[in-house]
Design a protein around this motif. Structure first.
Motif, PDB file in Angstrom:
ATOM      1  N   LEU A 162     -21.646   6.363  11.226  1.00  0.00           N
ATOM      2  CA  LEU A 162     -21.342   4.988  10.843  1.00  0.00           C
ATOM      3  C   LEU A 162     -20.264   4.443  11.766  1.00  0.00           C
ATOM      4  CD1 LEU A 162     -21.031   5.369   6.959  1.00  0.00           C
ATOM      5  CD2 LEU A 162     -22.933   4.330   8.205  1.00  0.00           C
TER       6      LEU A 162
ATOM      7  N   GLY B 290     -23.700   5.247   3.595  1.00  0.00           N
ATOM      8  CA  GLY B 290     -24.084   6.479   4.252  1.00  0.00           C
ATOM      9  C   GLY B 290     -24.856   7.457   3.399  1.00  0.00           C
TER      10      GLY B 290
ATOM     11  N   HIS C 281     -27.290   1.909  16.603  1.00  0.00           N
ATOM     12  CA  HIS C 281     -26.611   1.581  15.352  1.00  0.00           C
ATOM     13  C   HIS C 281     -27.072   0.182  14.943  1.00  0.00           C
ATOM     14  CE1 HIS C 281     -23.948   4.910  16.390  1.00  0.00           C
ATOM     15  NE2 HIS C 281     -23.473   4.854  15.158  1.00  0.00           N
TER      16      HIS C 281
ATOM     17  N   THR D  74     -28.453   9.373   7.476  1.00  0.00           N
ATOM     18  CA  THR D  74     -27.418   8.785   8.318  1.00  0.00           C
ATOM     19  C   THR D  74     -26.822   9.843   9.229  1.00  0.00           C
ATOM     20  OG1 THR D  74     -26.875   7.196   6.590  1.00  0.00           O
ATOM     21  CG2 THR D  74     -25.211   7.543   8.285  1.00  0.00           C
TER      22      THR D  74
ATOM     23  N   ALA E  34     -29.301   6.128  12.077  1.00  0.00           N
ATOM     24  CA  ALA E  34     -30.104   7.040  11.255  1.00  0.00           C
ATOM     25  C   ALA E  34     -30.232   8.423  11.894  1.00  0.00           C
ATOM     26  CB  ALA E  34     -31.488   6.451  11.005  1.00  0.00           C
TER      27      ALA E  34
ATOM     28  N   ARG F 243     -24.936   1.476  10.939  1.00  0.00           N
ATOM     29  CA  ARG F 243     -25.444   2.812  10.634  1.00  0.00           C
ATOM     30  C   ARG F 243     -26.414   3.293  11.706  1.00  0.00           C
ATOM     31  NH1 ARG F 243     -29.710   5.177   8.177  1.00  0.00           N
ATOM     32  NH2 ARG F 243     -30.788   3.218   7.915  1.00  0.00           N
TER      33      ARG F 243
END
Length: 105
Positions: A46, A38, A15, A43, A9, A7
């Motif tokens: 992804l 997510g 990530h 987020t 942000a 992920r």
């Protein structure tokens, strides 16, 4: 099939691994990742990657950095007491004497 989820942000950030999902194909894995990983935190994007596609390079295979002593880069590595300071003062005195002899006053 297990898919690892990473992920991001905010735009420009790295990530980071946030978990995994079980899904039969890539599209389902992306949907499950969006639902499970997510929506709980802010987020931006992804990454969904099949677990078997992730490779690892271990320290038993490659010598990573940090093996060389570079303590000289840190001020705490220097001993501030001793003859070093006296040598600096003596050198400055020698330079001042030389300037006087040249008439650079």
């Amino acid at each position: 099939m297990i898919w690892e989820v990473f992920r991001q942000a905010k735009t420009g950030e790295y990530h980071t691994h946030c978990g995994n999902v079980h899904a039969p194909d890539r599209e389902m894995a992306k949907q499950f990742a969006a639902i499970q990983h997510g929506r709980r935190k802010p987020t931006n994007s992804l990454w969904v990657v099949p677990r078997e596609e992730i490779g690892e390079v271990g320290s038993d295979e490659v010598a990573f950095g940090g093996t060389t002593d570079k303590s000289y880069r840190w001020a705490t590595a220097y001993n501030t007491t001793g003859t070093d300071a006296r040598e600096v003062v003596e050198s400055e005195d020698e330079q001042a004497t030389a300037e006087k002899q040249r008439g650079d006053d």
